[in-house]
Motif scaffolding. Sequence first.
Motif, mmCIF file in Angstrom:
data_model
loop_
_atom_site.group_PDB
_atom_site.id
_atom_site.type_symbol
_atom_site.label_atom_id
_atom_site.label_comp_id
_atom_site.label_asym_id
_atom_site.label_seq_id
_atom_site.Cartn_x
_atom_site.Cartn_y
_atom_site.Cartn_z
ATOM 1 N N THR A 115 -32.007 -41.517 -72.512
ATOM 2 C CA THR A 115 -32.208 -40.354 -71.655
ATOM 3 C C THR A 115 -31.537 -40.609 -70.314
ATOM 4 N N THR A 116 -31.445 -39.582 -69.512
ATOM 5 C CA THR A 116 -30.770 -39.734 -68.221
ATOM 6 C C THR A 116 -31.610 -40.492 -67.199
ATOM 7 N N ASN A 174 -39.754 -56.302 -63.502
ATOM 8 C CA ASN A 174 -41.102 -55.973 -63.956
ATOM 9 C C ASN A 174 -41.444 -54.517 -63.701
ATOM 10 N N LYS A 175 -41.107 -54.007 -62.513
ATOM 11 C CA LYS A 175 -41.372 -52.600 -62.213
ATOM 12 C C LYS A 175 -40.590 -51.681 -63.144
ATOM 13 N N ALA A 176 -39.353 -52.061 -63.416
ATOM 14 C CA ALA A 176 -38.539 -51.254 -64.328
ATOM 15 C C ALA A 176 -39.139 -51.242 -65.726
ATOM 16 N N LEU A 177 -39.645 -52.389 -66.159
ATOM 17 C CA LEU A 177 -40.263 -52.468 -67.484
ATOM 18 C C LEU A 177 -41.552 -51.661 -67.538
ATOM 19 N N GLU A 178 -42.366 -51.760 -66.490
ATOM 20 C CA GLU A 178 -43.643 -51.041 -66.443
ATOM 21 C C GLU A 178 -43.454 -49.526 -66.466
ATOM 22 N N SER A 179 -42.305 -49.066 -65.997
ATOM 23 C CA SER A 179 -42.036 -47.622 -66.001
ATOM 24 C C SER A 179 -41.853 -47.067 -67.409
ATOM 25 N N LYS A 226 -39.075 -47.058 -68.888
ATOM 26 C CA LYS A 226 -37.727 -46.464 -68.944
ATOM 27 C C LYS A 226 -36.614 -47.507 -68.994
ATOM 28 N N ARG A 227 -36.953 -48.780 -68.895
ATOM 29 C CA ARG A 227 -35.914 -49.808 -68.865
ATOM 30 C C ARG A 227 -35.312 -50.037 -70.244
ATOM 31 N N SER A 228 -34.015 -49.942 -70.330
ATOM 32 C CA SER A 228 -33.343 -50.137 -71.607
ATOM 33 C C SER A 228 -33.400 -51.597 -72.037
ATOM 34 N N ASP A 262 -34.440 -62.511 -55.288
ATOM 35 C CA ASP A 262 -33.772 -62.830 -54.026
ATOM 36 C C ASP A 262 -32.363 -63.358 -54.260
ATOM 37 N N LEU A 263 -32.195 -64.135 -55.311
ATOM 38 C CA LEU A 263 -30.885 -64.691 -55.621
ATOM 39 C C LEU A 263 -29.909 -63.610 -56.068
ATOM 40 N N ASN A 264 -30.389 -62.666 -56.856
ATOM 41 C CA ASN A 264 -29.511 -61.671 -57.470
ATOM 42 C C ASN A 264 -29.305 -60.410 -56.644
ATOM 43 N N ALA A 265 -30.196 -60.139 -55.710
ATOM 44 C CA ALA A 265 -30.253 -58.824 -55.068
ATOM 45 C C ALA A 265 -28.919 -58.356 -54.502
ATOM 46 N N GLY A 266 -28.282 -59.185 -53.688
ATOM 47 C CA GLY A 266 -27.050 -58.752 -53.035
ATOM 48 C C GLY A 266 -25.847 -58.720 -53.943
ATOM 49 N N GLN A 267 -25.799 -59.639 -54.881
ATOM 50 C CA GLN A 267 -24.619 -59.757 -55.726
ATOM 51 C C GLN A 267 -24.670 -58.884 -56.973
ATOM 52 N N GLY A 268 -25.887 -58.530 -57.449
ATOM 53 C CA GLY A 268 -25.894 -57.762 -58.686
ATOM 54 C C GLY A 268 -27.266 -57.457 -59.252
ATOM 55 N N GLY A 269 -28.282 -57.280 -58.418
ATOM 56 C CA GLY A 269 -29.650 -57.210 -58.922
ATOM 57 C C GLY A 269 -30.294 -55.843 -59.010
ATOM 58 N N ILE A 270 -29.569 -54.774 -58.738
ATOM 59 C CA ILE A 270 -30.187 -53.441 -58.742
ATOM 60 C C ILE A 270 -30.336 -52.924 -60.170
ATOM 61 N N ILE A 271 -31.479 -52.289 -60.427
ATOM 62 C CA ILE A 271 -31.758 -51.618 -61.701
ATOM 63 C C ILE A 271 -31.898 -50.134 -61.396
ATOM 64 N N SER A 272 -31.131 -49.292 -62.072
ATOM 65 C CA SER A 272 -31.125 -47.871 -61.732
ATOM 66 C C SER A 272 -30.766 -47.035 -62.957
ATOM 67 N N ASN A 273 -30.674 -45.737 -62.754
ATOM 68 C CA ASN A 273 -30.265 -44.817 -63.815
ATOM 69 C C ASN A 273 -29.243 -43.826 -63.260
ATOM 70 N N VAL A 274 -28.678 -43.011 -64.136
ATOM 71 C CA VAL A 274 -27.634 -42.095 -63.665
ATOM 72 C C VAL A 274 -28.193 -40.986 -62.779
#
Length: 377
Positions: free
Chosen positions: A36-37, A192-197, A199-201, A221-233
Amino acid sequence: MRQAKMKGLSIGVVLPDNSVELAGLGTMSERGDSMTTDTTFVIASCSKAFLTASVGILIEDFANGVNKTSLPSGVKKLDWYTKVTDLLPDDWKLMDEWATEKATLRDIFSHQSGLPRHDFSYNPTDKPLDVLHRMQHLRPSFELRQRWHYNNQMFVLGAHLVSTYSGLPYIDYVQERIFDPLNMTSTTFSPNKALESGKRSEAWAEDGRLIPFWFTDDMTDLNAGQGGIISNVEDMTKWVRMMLNEGVDSATNETVLPHSAYTEITTNQAIVSGRTSESYFSPNSYGLGWMHKSYQGHEMIDHGGAIPGFSAEVVFLPFEKLGIVTLANGAAKHQQELAVIFRIIEDYLKLPHKESERLAKLTRSTTSTPSAPPTPS
């Protein structure tokens, strides 16, 4: 999608009138739940643009006197030319002494520090300061500003820098200054928040095997700036729409990204490749967290993202006011994503089907990783 061993793909398109079209194709889970979107994915290195945007917002805060912390003694202002050693005198050191003394924020966020990827020099239990302190032991590939070379550690450093001078943890600063103003309600740094929703693929390897989710909350903290965002379209098109409006959220008419910051991060800073294999592309260059190229005479600003199990692409054409986001729940699916993106661009702008057809032929002829226009992750 079957031929490419792609389980699911989510697509978002921002049109010149600020309207958005969305689609979800395939499945998001092994049990066959439909894509889903609002399905969320790790956007990986597409997160880097949020880091440079955050630095730009912080620079504007200092310029306007609304900063929450003070700069070190002797540092008169914060801007893209501020030296890293002046901001982090006790922590910043490279193997190259001249690079240590002279590297600026502009240098490190345009991948011109001279340091190559060195991605095996840190591990999931490291904290940003561990990565920063280890840089002095990592051999450079080039001198400072000699040549573009992709590096993730500088964006780990960037998140630490924002935390240090904003008075907030980096993830909270991005939440407060970008996610909340853009109403990106499904976007998070927390697996964890993404999983609890719900909606996480789930994630699949390049060959279609289901694999575990790549990182956990204790790695945020390690991943946040370089590649840690979880989002949708749904959320990412809000981000792209803001970029198309040069920092202004069209839904509220509020400025999220100062225009000075927008200009800096979307301006070419380094040549990535001085030649191109296809006549309809210009050579690639890099801004601050964004790639640049021209396709059939139309400027494109973009970035890709890749971690095991996920692939992402974010593209916008600033003059045509067209933006596209694709998120896939499989590793190394950039060829397929780019085929979709270029077909949308070609159809919308009534251009010959050049790159989309080239990529489609590659997909039909091989299942190996593509040799598409560079979109580092």
